[in-house]
Structures are given as structure tokens and as C-alpha cells.
Motif scaffolding. Structure first.
Motif, short mmCIF file in Angstrom:
data_model
loop_
_atom_site.label_atom_id
_atom_site.label_comp_id
_atom_site.label_asym_id
_atom_site.label_seq_id
_atom_site.Cartn_x
_atom_site.Cartn_y
_atom_site.Cartn_z
N LEU A 3 0.85 -1.26 0.02
CA LEU A 3 -0.07 -0.06 -0.04
C LEU A 3 0.68 1.08 0.04
CD1 LEU A 3 -2.59 -0.89 2.79
CD2 LEU A 3 -2.98 -0.91 0.24
N PHE A 4 2.17 1.04 0.59
CA PHE A 4 3.08 2.32 0.62
C PHE A 4 2.97 3.29 -0.61
CE2 PHE A 4 6.90 4.80 0.94
CZ PHE A 4 6.47 5.41 2.12
N PRO A 5 3.27 2.85 -1.68
CA PRO A 5 3.33 3.87 -2.77
C PRO A 5 1.96 4.74 -3.21
CG PRO A 5 4.04 1.84 -3.56
CD PRO A 5 3.69 1.59 -2.28
N PHE A 6 0.80 3.93 -2.98
CA PHE A 6 -0.52 4.54 -3.25
C PHE A 6 -0.81 5.33 -2.07
CE2 PHE A 6 -0.54 0.23 -5.07
CZ PHE A 6 -0.70 0.59 -6.34
N ALA A 7 -0.49 4.88 -0.90
CA ALA A 7 -0.79 6.01 0.30
C ALA A 7 0.10 7.31 0.19
CB ALA A 7 -0.50 5.16 1.64
N LEU A 8 1.26 6.95 -0.15
CA LEU A 8 2.60 8.15 -0.19
C LEU A 8 1.71 9.23 -1.13
CD1 LEU A 8 5.09 9.04 0.75
CD2 LEU A 8 5.99 7.90 -1.24
N CYS A 27 -0.79 7.04 6.48
CA CYS A 27 -0.72 5.63 6.97
C CYS A 27 -0.94 4.79 5.74
CB CYS A 27 -1.81 5.40 7.89
SG CYS A 27 -3.52 5.85 7.14
N GLY A 28 -0.24 3.56 6.04
CA GLY A 28 -0.67 2.48 4.80
C GLY A 28 0.80 2.18 4.39
N GLY A 29 1.24 1.11 5.10
CA GLY A 29 2.70 0.34 4.67
C GLY A 29 3.73 1.18 5.11
N VAL A 30 3.59 1.80 6.24
CA VAL A 30 4.85 2.40 6.89
C VAL A 30 5.28 1.29 7.90
CG1 VAL A 30 5.64 4.30 8.77
CG2 VAL A 30 3.76 4.97 6.82
N ALA A 31 6.63 1.15 7.44
CA ALA A 31 7.34 0.18 8.42
C ALA A 31 8.87 0.58 8.95
CB ALA A 31 7.20 -1.06 7.61
N SER A 32 9.25 1.57 8.36
CA SER A 32 10.30 1.88 8.80
C SER A 32 10.66 3.42 8.84
CB SER A 32 11.37 1.35 7.55
OG SER A 32 11.35 2.26 6.25
N TYR A 37 9.71 8.91 6.80
CA TYR A 37 10.33 10.19 6.43
C TYR A 37 9.75 10.58 4.84
CZ TYR A 37 14.56 13.09 5.76
OH TYR A 37 15.46 14.28 5.77
N ALA A 38 9.60 9.49 4.32
CA ALA A 38 8.80 9.97 2.92
C ALA A 38 7.36 10.55 3.16
CB ALA A 38 8.88 8.62 2.03
N MET A 39 6.85 9.75 4.14
CA MET A 39 5.50 10.22 4.42
C MET A 39 5.57 11.73 4.93
SD MET A 39 2.63 8.36 3.84
CE MET A 39 2.05 6.82 3.68
N ILE A 40 6.25 11.98 5.69
CA ILE A 40 6.27 13.39 6.32
C ILE A 40 6.78 14.35 5.14
CG2 ILE A 40 7.68 14.91 7.70
CD1 ILE A 40 7.82 12.33 9.57
#
Length: 88
Positions: A3-8, A27-32, A37-40
Motif C-alpha cells: 500500500l505504501f506507494p499508493f498511500a504516499l 498511514c498505509g505500509g509504514v514500516a521503517s 520520512y517519505a510520508m512526512i
């Protein structure tokens, strides 16, 4: 993780649409730390972890914080607020 790329991209889009005036929870696939950092940088003011916490346990938050700190030091950033929306 899938989900991470889509959530980002959704976070980035919402940040642009709201012109950064509303807090966004990434939220969505955040595991590190790198994921957080990318989400922020995409525009999240807060980051939620859920599934990764189930799989990786209670020490995940400490590892994410350490990763964030290392990335911030690498980039010469002092506060999370400086990062919010940088890549939007």
C-alpha cells in the motif's frame, strides 16, 4: 508494504489540495524510518503504524525514530516541521 506507494501519493495529493493547511495522518505500509520520512516529506504531519507493529513488535517505534533521526541528521534538518510537505 504494497500500500505504501499508493498511500504516499494520496498524502502528497491531499497536501497539495489543502495547501498544507490541514494536518494529514500518513498511514498505509509504514514500516521503517525511511517510510515515515517519505510520508512526512509528502505532507503528513503525523504517521500511523499498524500492521507493521503487529509483525515487528513494540520495538518498531524505537527503530522508526532512530531511522528518522539518522535521515534528519544526514539532511541537516532539525525539526519534523521543516520536513512536512517538502516533496509536495
Amino acid at each position: 508494504a504494497p500500500l505504501f506507494p499508493f498511500a504516499l501519493e494520496i498524502v502528497r495529493d491531499m497536501y497539495r489540495r489543502t495547501e498544507g493547511k490541514l494536518p494529514i495522518i500518513g498511514c498505509g505500509g509504514v514500516a521503517s524510518g525511511a517510510d515515515a520520512y517519505a510520508m512526512i516529506r509528502a505532507g503528513a504531519s503525523l504517521v500511523q503504524i499498524y500492521s507493521a507493529l503487529v509483525y515487528e513488535g513494540p520495538w518498531l517505534a524505537r527503530r522508526i525514530n532512530a531511522g528518522l533521526k539518522a535521515l534528519m541528521m544526514r539532511d541537516g534538518v532539525r525539526t519534523i516541521a521543516e520536513l512536512v510537505g517538502r516533496d509536495a
